[in-house]
Design a protein around this motif. Structure first.
Motif, PDB file in Angstrom:
ATOM      1  N   ASP A  26       0.825  -1.213   0.000  1.00  0.00           N
ATOM      2  CA  ASP A  26       0.000   0.000   0.000  1.00  0.00           C
ATOM      3  C   ASP A  26       0.857   1.260   0.000  1.00  0.00           C
ATOM      4  O   ASP A  26       0.578   2.218  -0.727  1.00  0.00           O
ATOM      5  CB  ASP A  26      -0.923   0.003   1.223  1.00  0.00           C
ATOM      6  N   LEU A  51      -0.607   6.647   5.699  1.00  0.00           N
ATOM      7  CA  LEU A  51      -1.484   5.497   5.943  1.00  0.00           C
ATOM      8  C   LEU A  51      -1.702   5.291   7.438  1.00  0.00           C
ATOM      9  O   LEU A  51      -2.825   5.050   7.887  1.00  0.00           O
ATOM     10  CB  LEU A  51      -0.879   4.241   5.321  1.00  0.00           C
ATOM     11  N   ASP A  52      -0.626   5.398   8.208  1.00  0.00           N
ATOM     12  CA  ASP A  52      -0.744   5.215   9.659  1.00  0.00           C
ATOM     13  C   ASP A  52      -1.643   6.289  10.270  1.00  0.00           C
ATOM     14  O   ASP A  52      -2.452   6.013  11.156  1.00  0.00           O
ATOM     15  CB  ASP A  52       0.643   5.269  10.314  1.00  0.00           C
ATOM     16  N   GLY A  56      -4.912   3.409   7.681  1.00  0.00           N
ATOM     17  CA  GLY A  56      -4.873   2.526   6.528  1.00  0.00           C
ATOM     18  C   GLY A  56      -5.625   3.092   5.338  1.00  0.00           C
ATOM     19  O   GLY A  56      -6.099   4.236   5.343  1.00  0.00           O
TER      20      GLY A  56
END
Length: 225
Positions: A26, A51-52, A56
């Protein structure tokens, strides 16, 4: 720091060309969209932090322009616009698939579609997928927000929206921000109440799905419908 500053083996663009997009994680795919990092942080590190920060891909897919603006390195309009456009394309692509085929010809697509729309919401959202006689998607509508009880989900409103769309069937859905996908007694009671109300106008309830980050539970598959 851009791609050219990364070691050859860590460059997502080269990896994609050699192995295909499915071989990328990702963060690597996101890095391709971002193209450059910021001072002291390469583009892969920035992608992973993004993302964190949003929990996500599901959380990122719910991010708006203002949410992205607060991220260091995304202050410029061009990068934010590109990222927002790609996220919207992902949502629309799944919607088109569900409009062309009966939803239960591809049950996983329904679950993914709901993940994209309501999984990352910080509050409970009750939605309905209105379907035609061939069980193809007509529309997804978010109908209620807040803690779901029999008094906060109004059968009359659901019936009115089903009539508005000339729906033949519906799939009900709501999210559990707690992360637990197990249906509660209230969930079962709401399902039966709406099933009875919609039956009066000859609209079938095909399923009620409970959505959390990374999981979608089907009450029909559990035998609770």
């Amino acid at each position: 720091m851009s791609f050219k500053d990364l070691p050859a083996g860590a460059r997502p663009r080269e990896k994609l060309m050699a192995q295909g997009a499915a071989a990328l994680g990702d963060a690597e795919l996101l890095a391709l969209l971002l193209r450059t990092g910021v001072a002291g942080k390469n583009v892969l590190q920035m992608a992973q932090e993004l993302l964190d920060g949003f929990g996500g891909l599901a959380g990122l897919l719910h991010a708006g322009l203002d949410d992205l603006k607060r991220i260091k390195g995304l202050g410029g309009t061009a990068k934010r616009a590109e990222l927002t456009a790609v996220l919207e394309l992902a949502r629309r692509a799944l919607a088109e698939r569900l409009k062309e085929r009966a939803v239960f010809d591809s049950p996983e697509a329904v679950k993914h579609y709901l993940q994209l729309h309501i999984a990352a919401r910080p509050h409970e959202v009750f939605a309905a997928l209105f379907l035609d006689a061939q069980h193809r998607l007509i529309a997804l509508e978010e109908l209620f927000r807040g803690t779901l009880t029999q008094t906060s989900v109004y059968p009359r409103e659901v019936v009115m929206r089903a009539l508005h769309h000339h729906a033949a069937a519906v799939v009900l859905a709501h999210n559990h921000p707690s992360g637990c996908a197990e249906p509660s007694r209230a969930d079962e009671a709401i399902t039966q109440t709406l099933k009875a109300a919609l039956a009066l106008i000859d609209v079938r309830v095909l399923d009620h799905m409970i959505v959390t980050r990374g999981q979608t539970l089907s009450m029909a598959e559990r035998g609770l419908l």
